[in-house]
Design a protein around this motif. Structure first.
Motif, PDB file in Angstrom:
ATOM      1  N   CYS A  22       0.849  -1.197   0.000  1.00 46.32           N
ATOM      2  CA  CYS A  22       0.000   0.000   0.000  1.00 46.32           C
ATOM      3  C   CYS A  22       0.885   1.247   0.000  1.00 46.32           C
ATOM      4  O   CYS A  22       1.837   1.333   0.781  1.00 46.32           O
ATOM      5  CB  CYS A  22      -0.894  -0.015   1.240  1.00 46.32           C
ATOM      6  SG  CYS A  22      -1.782   1.532   1.544  1.00 46.32           S
ATOM      7  N   CYS A  55      -4.787   0.131   0.380  1.00 45.83           N
ATOM      8  CA  CYS A  55      -5.673  -0.732   1.169  1.00 45.83           C
ATOM      9  C   CYS A  55      -7.126  -0.345   0.913  1.00 45.83           C
ATOM     10  O   CYS A  55      -7.445   0.836   0.760  1.00 45.83           O
ATOM     11  CB  CYS A  55      -5.416  -0.548   2.665  1.00 45.83           C
ATOM     12  SG  CYS A  55      -3.811  -1.109   3.208  1.00 45.83           S
ATOM     13  N   CYS A  59      -6.683   4.573   4.547  1.00 42.25           N
ATOM     14  CA  CYS A  59      -5.601   4.663   3.548  1.00 42.25           C
ATOM     15  C   CYS A  59      -6.062   5.413   2.302  1.00 42.25           C
ATOM     16  O   CYS A  59      -5.287   6.158   1.704  1.00 42.25           O
ATOM     17  CB  CYS A  59      -5.089   3.268   3.191  1.00 42.25           C
ATOM     18  SG  CYS A  59      -4.091   2.563   4.523  1.00 42.25           S
TER      19      CYS A  59
HETATM   20 ZN   LIG Z   1      -2.725   0.888   3.582  1.00 38.05          ZN
END
Ligand SMILES: [Zn+2]
Length: 204
Positions: free
Chosen positions: A19, A57, A62
């Protein structure tokens, strides 16, 4: 910290990606992919667009960071904005896209005999220890839901289900379906990751 470690992720050797926001690693199919097309950063629902992919994510924490600064930083300002704001993106693009994939997994499961419709076939598979999970419609009566939850608990099986009985019936051109079941396999594994993504993003 922000990546959900599921059983599949540990057991599976499927490709991993990182990520861009929390730097956590996760199974590629459990993350959201973005790709740059003609200078625009686009959401790549099926993870098939050409070029370099950027992974985030599947959760608001996020995604918010990505929209605030993550995408700009990583694409070095070369990309235009993805959408007016993260809430609009989640509501208008992401959740409808994930719901479409959700229906595709159900259809693929039914076509390949991995998805069972209706109480009789589901219970039959459960008795034979061939069931991986129950799906219970969101509008099942409390008594029905309770009954299947107890069956699931006895067999230590997860209980899934996001939509109502008419959704699960209509998808297959049938009358309402309150109970469905998955048999084990890759389709079920990916479906269950997808369902938890939708659940998380809708709830936050
Ligand atoms: Zn993340």
């Amino acid at each position: 910290m922000t990546l959900e470690q599921t059983k599949e992720q540990v057991e599976n050797t499927a490709p991993q990606r990182r990520c861009i926001c929390c730097r956590g690693n996760g199974k590629k199919t459990g993350l959201l992919r973005f790709a740059v097309i003609q200078g625009c950063l686009c959401f790549d629902l099926r993870q098939k667009l050409p070029g370099r992919g950027y992974y985030v994510c599947a959760q608001n924490h996020c995604l918010e960071k990505a929209f605030e600064s993550g995408f700009r930083r990583i694409t070095k300002h070369e990309s235009k904005e993805l959408a007016p704001d993260v809430q609009t993106f989640v509501r208008e693009i992401l959740l409808p896209g994930l719901k479409k994939r959700y229906t595709e997994y159900l259809l693929a499961g039914y076509q390949s005999h991995r998805l069972l419709l209706g109480a009789d076939s589901v219970e039959h598979a459960a008795q034979a220890d061939q069931l991986a999970a129950y799906i219970i419609a969101s509008d099942a009566s409390e008594a029905t839901a309770q009954k299947y939850r107890m069956n699931a608990e006895r067999k230590q099986l997860p209980v899934l289900g996001l939509y109502d009985r008419s959704f699960y019936g209509c998808l297959f051109g049938k009358s309402d379906k309150v109970v469905l079941g998955w048999m084990p396999g890759t389709l079920f594994d990916e479906f269950s990751v997808l369902e938890s993504m939708i659940r998380r993003l809708s709830a936050e």
